[in-house]
Design a protein around this motif. Structure first.
Motif, mmCIF file in Angstrom:
data_model
loop_
_atom_site.group_PDB
_atom_site.id
_atom_site.type_symbol
_atom_site.label_atom_id
_atom_site.label_comp_id
_atom_site.label_asym_id
_atom_site.label_seq_id
_atom_site.Cartn_x
_atom_site.Cartn_y
_atom_site.Cartn_z
ATOM 1 N N SER A 18 0.738 -1.120 0.133
ATOM 2 C CA SER A 18 0.027 0.045 0.062
ATOM 3 C C SER A 18 1.066 1.023 0.083
ATOM 4 C CB SER A 18 -0.888 -0.002 1.241
ATOM 5 O OG SER A 18 -1.297 1.366 1.527
ATOM 6 N N ASP A 45 -5.122 3.038 -2.336
ATOM 7 C CA ASP A 45 -6.153 3.484 -1.234
ATOM 8 C C ASP A 45 -6.925 4.682 -1.590
ATOM 9 O OD1 ASP A 45 -5.793 1.461 1.037
ATOM 10 O OD2 ASP A 45 -3.878 2.030 1.320
ATOM 11 N N MET A 47 -9.578 7.385 -0.715
ATOM 12 C CA MET A 47 -10.338 7.732 0.348
ATOM 13 C C MET A 47 -11.032 9.090 0.107
ATOM 14 S SD MET A 47 -7.913 6.938 3.740
ATOM 15 C CE MET A 47 -6.888 5.633 3.736
ATOM 16 N N HIS A 78 -8.386 0.050 -3.496
ATOM 17 C CA HIS A 78 -9.477 0.060 -2.281
ATOM 18 C C HIS A 78 -10.202 1.127 -2.024
ATOM 19 C CE1 HIS A 78 -9.183 -0.599 2.261
ATOM 20 N NE2 HIS A 78 -10.477 -0.681 1.869
ATOM 21 N N MET A 80 -12.295 3.346 -0.294
ATOM 22 C CA MET A 80 -12.843 3.638 0.797
ATOM 23 C C MET A 80 -13.889 4.755 0.826
ATOM 24 S SD MET A 80 -9.636 2.981 3.230
ATOM 25 C CE MET A 80 -8.490 2.780 1.887
ATOM 26 N N PRO A 153 -10.676 1.330 8.510
ATOM 27 C CA PRO A 153 -9.982 1.947 7.364
ATOM 28 C C PRO A 153 -10.068 3.380 7.710
ATOM 29 C CG PRO A 153 -12.277 0.939 7.223
ATOM 30 C CD PRO A 153 -11.672 0.577 8.238
ATOM 31 N N PHE A 155 -6.424 5.147 7.870
ATOM 32 C CA PHE A 155 -5.190 5.596 8.140
ATOM 33 C C PHE A 155 -4.018 4.321 8.082
ATOM 34 C CE2 PHE A 155 -7.950 8.376 10.199
ATOM 35 C CZ PHE A 155 -7.513 9.585 9.695
ATOM 36 N N GLY A 156 -3.006 4.493 7.610
ATOM 37 C CA GLY A 156 -1.853 3.462 7.639
ATOM 38 C C GLY A 156 -1.404 3.268 8.923
ATOM 39 N N GLY A 157 -0.551 2.516 9.181
ATOM 40 C CA GLY A 157 0.363 2.312 10.377
ATOM 41 C C GLY A 157 -0.392 2.002 11.736
ATOM 42 N N GLN A 158 -1.472 1.661 11.710
ATOM 43 C CA GLN A 158 -2.294 1.217 12.812
ATOM 44 C C GLN A 158 -2.084 -0.431 13.304
ATOM 45 O OE1 GLN A 158 -6.618 2.450 12.904
ATOM 46 N NE2 GLN A 158 -6.366 2.375 10.717
ATOM 47 N N ASP A 183 -5.637 -6.582 4.902
ATOM 48 C CA ASP A 183 -5.169 -5.237 4.746
ATOM 49 C C ASP A 183 -5.249 -4.462 6.147
ATOM 50 O OD1 ASP A 183 -4.397 -2.574 4.046
ATOM 51 O OD2 ASP A 183 -6.206 -2.008 2.912
ATOM 52 N N GLY A 185 -1.964 -3.086 9.254
ATOM 53 C CA GLY A 185 -1.091 -3.557 10.138
ATOM 54 C C GLY A 185 -0.325 -5.028 9.897
ATOM 55 N N SER A 204 0.442 -4.711 2.538
ATOM 56 C CA SER A 204 1.397 -4.286 3.443
ATOM 57 C C SER A 204 1.871 -2.790 3.346
ATOM 58 C CB SER A 204 2.338 -5.103 3.592
ATOM 59 O OG SER A 204 3.154 -5.004 4.868
ATOM 60 N N GLY A 205 1.617 -1.851 4.126
ATOM 61 C CA GLY A 205 1.963 -0.478 3.857
ATOM 62 C C GLY A 205 3.214 -0.191 4.596
HETATM 63 O O1 LIG Z 1 -6.490 0.714 3.733
HETATM 64 C C1 LIG Z 1 -5.894 0.901 4.200
HETATM 65 C C2 LIG Z 1 -6.175 1.901 5.585
HETATM 66 O O2 LIG Z 1 -7.310 2.191 5.731
HETATM 67 C C3 LIG Z 1 -4.278 0.748 3.888
HETATM 68 O O3 LIG Z 1 -4.118 -0.196 2.704
HETATM 69 C C4 LIG Z 1 -3.764 -0.048 5.107
HETATM 70 O O4 LIG Z 1 -3.772 0.778 6.340
HETATM 71 C C5 LIG Z 1 -2.180 -0.282 4.786
HETATM 72 O O5 LIG Z 1 -1.112 0.315 5.540
HETATM 73 P P1 LIG Z 1 -0.538 -0.519 6.800
HETATM 74 O O6 LIG Z 1 -0.012 -1.568 6.594
HETATM 75 O O7 LIG Z 1 0.509 0.809 7.264
HETATM 76 O O8 LIG Z 1 -1.723 -0.594 8.056
#
Ligand SMILES: O=C(CO)[C@H](O)[C@H](O)COP(=O)(O)O
Ligand SMILES: [Fe+2]
Length: 230
Positions: A18, A45, A47, A78, A80, A153, A155-158, A183, A185, A204-205
């Motif tokens: 991602s 992604d 949004m 994706h 959203m 859904p 944010f990344g990095g959760q 998708d 974390g 994987s982001g």
């Molecule tokens: O859809 C997403 C968030 O809504 C991203 O694809 C997802 O969060 C990828 O990032 P990470 O691997 O850092 O979680």
């Protein structure tokens, strides 16, 4: 490199980074780097600030990205967004390959699936962590892929939500040939449970983007998924 053919056969292990947390001002070169490092597909992604409390990019950017990267890379959209039906034609025209909408945003799920197929794209349907797996079962045989979100859904990095693996297990048991994507974390510390549960498409982001060796991270995750699928 993955292509549409991927969806016509038994599930393959596929890693789709991602680009959400990459340098979006350098989107094309970031994607090129990931493809060179061995990405099987690109997870993009989208949004809209309504379905999720965040905003990224839409079909005009995807169209430019397609023109920069050429016809080969597989674009997994994706979506959203609150009105998934609205963006089907623009995304198909922009060169998207797979259009994944959220079940929670759809008023007429079967009509959306039909429109996506008519546009020439593959169809994915996603569920948020709070949505039961039972609600997606009626559509699983109509789509090319089911996405099980492992974070909320937006944010990344959760942090990865392991209880979501029960959904993946149930889907894999009932639909052995279905593409199952996880998708949120997902990375080297969480790939084992995803692979064991039966996921074959791995988004994987941050784990890939922030790594000093994205290729090694993707290869190792792919091997783990392959070992569980065979
Ligand atoms: O859809 C997403 C968030 O809504 C991203 O694809 C997802 O969060 C990828 O990032 P990470 O691997 O850092 O979680
Ligand atoms: Fe995503």
């Amino acid at each position: 490199m993955a292509c549409c053919r991927t969806f016509d056969h038994h599930p393959q292990p596929l890693i789709g980074p991602s680009i959400l947390n990459s340098n979006l001002a350098l989107l094309a070169s970031e994607c090129e780097k990931l493809l060179k490092a061995g990405a099987d597909y690109l997870h993009l992604d989208v949004m809209d600030g309504q379905f999720v409390p965040n905003l990224t990019f839409g079909h005009p950017v995807v169209k430019c990205l397609r023109s920069e990267l050429g016809p080969k890379p597989f674009f997994d959209m994706h979506m959203m967004v609150a009105c998934p039906e609205k963006w089907i034609e623009p995304m198909a025209d922009a060169g998207a390959n797979l259009y994944t909408f959220h079940l929670e945003a759809a008023s007429d799920v079967e009509s959306i699936i039909r429109k996506i197929k008519e546009s020439g794209m593959k169809v994915g349907v996603g569920i948020k962590p709070g949505t039961s797996v039972e609600s997606v079962l009626p559509y699983a045989s109509l789509v090319d892929m089911v996405l099980v979100m492992t974070v909320e859904p937006g944010f990344g990095g959760q942090k990865f939500m392991e209880p979501m693996m029960a959904k993946v297990e149930l889907l894999r048991k009932q639909f052995p040939k279905l593409n199952l994507e996880v998708d949120g974390g997902v990375g080297p510390t969480t790939i084992d449970v995803c692979a064991k549960a039966g996921a074959n498409m791995i988004v994987s982001g941050t784990a890939v983007i922030n790594s000093s060796d994205p290729g090694a991270v993707m290869n190792s995750m792919r091997e783990k998924v392959a070992a569980c699928l065979s």
